[in-house]
Design a protein around this motif. Sequence first.
Motif, mmCIF file in Angstrom:
data_model
loop_
_atom_site.group_PDB
_atom_site.id
_atom_site.type_symbol
_atom_site.label_atom_id
_atom_site.label_comp_id
_atom_site.label_asym_id
_atom_site.label_seq_id
_atom_site.Cartn_x
_atom_site.Cartn_y
_atom_site.Cartn_z
ATOM 1 N N GLU A 178 0.740 -1.186 0.077
ATOM 2 C CA GLU A 178 0.035 -0.034 -0.044
ATOM 3 C C GLU A 178 0.646 1.061 0.057
ATOM 4 O OE1 GLU A 178 -2.914 -0.076 3.168
ATOM 5 O OE2 GLU A 178 -4.039 -1.855 2.359
ATOM 6 N N ALA B 107 -7.487 -2.151 -9.836
ATOM 7 C CA ALA B 107 -7.315 -2.500 -8.373
ATOM 8 C C ALA B 107 -7.471 -4.042 -8.104
ATOM 9 C CB ALA B 107 -8.184 -1.568 -7.719
ATOM 10 N N HIS C 278 -4.194 -5.400 -7.756
ATOM 11 C CA HIS C 278 -3.112 -4.671 -6.853
ATOM 12 C C HIS C 278 -2.488 -3.743 -7.532
ATOM 13 C CE1 HIS C 278 -4.313 -7.758 -4.187
ATOM 14 N NE2 HIS C 278 -4.120 -8.720 -5.059
ATOM 15 N N ARG D 126 -5.375 0.927 -5.591
ATOM 16 C CA ARG D 126 -6.211 0.531 -4.280
ATOM 17 C C ARG D 126 -7.465 1.046 -4.194
ATOM 18 N NH1 ARG D 126 -5.811 2.257 1.415
ATOM 19 N NH2 ARG D 126 -4.043 3.435 0.578
ATOM 20 N N GLU D 127 -8.664 0.285 -3.859
ATOM 21 C CA GLU D 127 -9.857 1.231 -4.065
ATOM 22 C C GLU D 127 -10.106 1.381 -2.412
ATOM 23 O OE1 GLU D 127 -14.571 1.361 -5.817
ATOM 24 O OE2 GLU D 127 -13.256 -0.728 -6.082
ATOM 25 N N THR E 35 -0.786 2.059 -5.166
ATOM 26 C CA THR E 35 -0.118 1.012 -4.345
ATOM 27 C C THR E 35 1.475 1.236 -4.842
ATOM 28 O OG1 THR E 35 -0.480 -0.558 -6.100
ATOM 29 C CG2 THR E 35 -2.153 -0.411 -4.538
#
Length: 472
Positions: A36, A136, A139, A142-143, A152
């Motif tokens: 993240e 997303a 990956h 990112r939601e 991310t």
Amino acid sequence: MDAFATLRALSDLIADAVTTVERTYKDAGLKPPSLEAPFDRDDPAEALRRDPVVAGAIQNLVAAAGQITAALRDPVQSIVTNSQAFQISSCLQAATQLHVAEILKEAGPKGLHVKHIAARSKVDPSLLARIMRLLATHHIFREVTTDVFANTRISSILDKGKTADELYANPHERFNGTDGLTALVEFLTDDCFKSSAYMTDAMLDPSGPATPHMLAFRTDEDMYKWLENPNNESKFHRFGIAMQGTNVEEPEDTIFRGFPWDELPAGSVVVDVAGGLGASTLFIAKKFPTLKIVNQDRGPVIEQSKAYWREFLPSHVDDGMVEFQVHDIVLEPQPVKNASAFLLRNIVHNLSDPDLVAMLTHLRAAALPTTRLVILEYIAVSASRGASPHPYARHIPVLGARRTNAPEPLLANYGVAGAPLYYYDLTVHNLLSGTSRTVEGFFDVLRRSGWNLLEVYHCPGTVTGFVIADPL
């Protein structure tokens, strides 16, 4: 090995890989980079990924995870999903063109609603939300909450290092001053993606002169000539920077791993054959400034190369230690007759066997008895563990660092963990009728053009290897 034993062995490989990564990071007092958090190339935790122990564990983990997924997933779902993988390329192209990574960088970890992202480019926010959601799901973004997206570690790779305002104000200069990786992503998801759609059409008409790229862009020119057309100026500019970006895929020291540049005497001439901007030999010149570099390529590329060297190593230009030559590597005899080394980095795969033999024959005619041919390339490996059918396979004098097969029950070439090599193989086919080669394939074309294979050095943690030859 029966099905359950195979699954257990794959599961054990994953567990062992996680244990190795955890132990190595803990010993170093670090934690693995967070998915993240934005990518930071200077982060010591990122550098540790390049450690051979960690890189090997990650390779095993990716390969085992891919194989166990293939073994257990519904095959109908697998084949339908794979048949639509092109949507990822399409969505990545949209994200890079709309500068989403840069917009989200400015928004920070809390993210930004898609309506605000879409407003910068005046595109449909509902469609952009669907594009972002697919990425997303993989990956790549990112939601954070519904329709609110953030970067991310993967998506931050697309950041061109500029503000969104700068990019929208100067779209044709968006890649200037970058490391070339985003330009490479755009090239792959644009020209290469479109060309791949015509691969079967070209294959079913083998009598036709057209490559998939020619069919896709409705041209009778090869890709290089097509890019040099004034109408394709922006694509040509992007391509040059994208080729610089291929360096970023490998550790920075890759160019120094498989050949002893430090053993060349001062004043030795290194010829970067079809060297593009000359990024590889610029690395060499920075470390070994007494080496003279000759960068050869097509005329428009050489003009780009002059500006590149003037920007990043002006001292070598001012001292007359770099020469720029316009040269057709296939059609013209090699003009440099005193080379200590001919460097061919990631260009051999662009050529068919006849064109490669023609180029290597020109190099052989210009070589001294002491000249070394240094090929830095992707080296293809069979997915099978069976013996090579090549008649001289047992007699090929391969010294140096050999490539080992993946541990069982993985595919010998590490399966999905080794897939980038095979993507590039088909990419160069679709663009230029090129091909990636096995060690046996290199042996054959070298012998046909008067070179003797001396050594192959496989760079750990990459799909790249050095093929070193001297004159027969």
